[in-house]
Design a protein around this motif. Structure first.
Motif, mmCIF file in Angstrom:
data_model
loop_
_atom_site.group_PDB
_atom_site.id
_atom_site.type_symbol
_atom_site.label_atom_id
_atom_site.label_comp_id
_atom_site.label_asym_id
_atom_site.label_seq_id
_atom_site.Cartn_x
_atom_site.Cartn_y
_atom_site.Cartn_z
ATOM 1 N N ALA A 1 12.947 96.552 -61.838
ATOM 2 C CA ALA A 1 14.036 96.794 -60.894
ATOM 3 C C ALA A 1 14.978 97.885 -61.390
ATOM 4 C CB ALA A 1 14.814 95.504 -60.652
ATOM 5 N N ASP B 1 25.516 96.100 -63.645
ATOM 6 C CA ASP B 1 24.365 96.526 -62.849
ATOM 7 C C ASP B 1 23.396 95.385 -62.588
ATOM 8 O OD1 ASP B 1 24.745 99.573 -62.748
ATOM 9 O OD2 ASP B 1 24.934 99.120 -64.882
ATOM 10 N N ALA B 2 23.378 94.405 -63.473
ATOM 11 C CA ALA B 2 22.447 93.289 -63.318
ATOM 12 C C ALA B 2 22.979 92.071 -64.051
ATOM 13 C CB ALA B 2 21.062 93.657 -63.847
ATOM 14 N N GLY C 1 24.567 96.526 -54.545
ATOM 15 C CA GLY C 1 23.149 96.721 -54.819
ATOM 16 C C GLY C 1 22.708 96.201 -56.162
ATOM 17 N N GLY C 2 23.635 95.621 -56.939
ATOM 18 C CA GLY C 2 23.298 95.098 -58.256
ATOM 19 C C GLY C 2 22.299 93.954 -58.196
ATOM 20 N N HIS C 3 21.597 93.746 -59.304
ATOM 21 C CA HIS C 3 20.474 92.810 -59.351
ATOM 22 C C HIS C 3 20.883 91.464 -59.943
ATOM 23 C CE1 HIS C 3 17.683 96.140 -58.516
ATOM 24 N NE2 HIS C 3 18.447 96.845 -59.340
ATOM 25 N N PHE D 1 23.594 87.444 -51.027
ATOM 26 C CA PHE D 1 22.563 88.238 -51.688
ATOM 27 C C PHE D 1 21.362 88.395 -50.756
ATOM 28 C CE2 PHE D 1 24.995 86.421 -55.137
ATOM 29 C CZ PHE D 1 25.038 87.420 -56.093
ATOM 30 N N HIS E 1 14.526 87.188 -57.767
ATOM 31 C CA HIS E 1 15.205 88.469 -57.856
ATOM 32 C C HIS E 1 15.931 88.698 -56.540
ATOM 33 C CE1 HIS E 1 14.777 93.154 -57.739
ATOM 34 N NE2 HIS E 1 16.014 92.778 -57.989
ATOM 35 N N ARG F 1 19.501 90.970 -54.650
ATOM 36 C CA ARG F 1 20.447 92.082 -54.805
ATOM 37 C C ARG F 1 21.723 91.777 -54.041
ATOM 38 N NH1 ARG F 1 17.732 97.965 -54.971
ATOM 39 N NH2 ARG F 1 19.612 98.228 -56.233
ATOM 40 N N LYS F 2 22.829 92.244 -54.573
ATOM 41 C CA LYS F 2 24.114 92.065 -53.921
ATOM 42 C C LYS F 2 24.155 92.906 -52.644
ATOM 43 C CE LYS F 2 29.052 92.988 -54.567
ATOM 44 N NZ LYS F 2 30.105 93.359 -55.539
ATOM 45 N N THR F 3 24.498 92.268 -51.544
ATOM 46 C CA THR F 3 24.565 92.989 -50.265
ATOM 47 C C THR F 3 26.007 93.363 -49.922
ATOM 48 O OG1 THR F 3 24.621 90.827 -49.169
ATOM 49 C CG2 THR F 3 22.504 91.909 -49.350
#
Length: 254
Positions: free
Chosen positions: A48, A121-122, A149-151, A213, A250, A252-254
């Motif tokens: 990712a 970032d994650a 968009g972070g994971h 997410f 997994h 991602r932040k929306t």
């Protein structure tokens, strides 16, 4: 942090914990479900994030890092990225600092994590969700510290693992579930690890999506506590995450 599907034993005779914090400060409490899960989760995150040379190093928070063993297993897959362990237990942090270059104290509730909003970032969130009184607030705080968009890489035991389905049909308490902090009652295993909540694959997807997410992928991982003779079957079950021992999600932040 999980239990082992082996022969039941008598309840533990150690002094009972005063509360959950006292329980988790005990170094004897298991803190991970095995290196296979850590490696699979790290590979998912590495794919990712991409190489550190593309866009520079990314900040990865391992929230609930425990003794740092899982993060240390993941580190070779995340070379060039900045891996920071986070835990509220001072004892756990002392052990984590022997394995990680950065380990700081932080909580998901109360004052929150010691990071500004949109700074990570994650987030690795491994074998923690099942221990929380308020998982909704925990994901709110994780979402706060993640950049757009972070994971989120989350792992948790699967209530509907293939052997738990068989155990329930036989009227046996499922592996990973617990009714007491003082001993094992009604299920296989020898370790009390303090699980408060358990998820099926469907429930986990819905819960994470409801917390803001976008779910990208759900995979399965084996559990090292499965008896050796059954481990090939446990690995085979990973092909269908709804049957696997451990759920790897997994989002991602929306």
């Amino acid at each position: 942090m999980t239990t082992t599907p082996t022969t039941p034993t008598a309840p533990a005779t150690a002094p009972p914990p005063r509360d959950l914090r006292d329980f988790y400060e005990n170094p004897a409490v298991p803190v991970a479900s095995g290196p296979a899960r850590s490696r699979r989760q790290a590979r998912m995150l590495a794919r990712a994030l991409g190489p550190a040379g593309h866009g520079g190093p990314r900040t990865v928070l391992d929230i609930g890092c425990g003794d740092g063993s899982a993060a240390a297993t993941a580190a070779p897959f995340l070379r060039g990225h900045r891996l920071v362990g986070v835990d509220w237990s001072q004892d756990a942090l002392a052990r984590a600092r022997t394995r990680l270059p950065y380990a700081v104290r932080g909580e998901l509730t109360g004052g929150g994590l010691p990071f500004v909003s949109a700074s990570a970032d994650a987030v690795l969130f491994s074998e923690v969700l099942e221990h929380l009184v308020d998982p909704d607030a925990a994901l709110d705080e994780i979402r706060r510290v993640l950049r757009p968009g972070g994971h989120l890489m989350l792992s948790t035991p699967n209530l509907a693992a293939w052997y738990n389905r068989v155990l329930l049909l036989a009227g046996v308490q499922p592996v990973f579930s617990e009714v007491s902090l003082r001993g094992i009652h009604g299920r296989p295993g020898t370790e009390v690890v303090g699980h408060l909540r358990l998820y099926t694959a469907r429930a986990l997807r819905e819960f994470v999506a409801a917390s803001g997410f976008t779910v990208v992928r759900l995979e399965g991982a084996p559990f090292h506590g499965v008896p050796r003779a059954l481990r090939p079957l446990d690995r085979l079950a990973c092909a269908g995450p709804s049957l696997a021992s451990i759920l790897l999600l997994h989002a991602r932040k929306t």
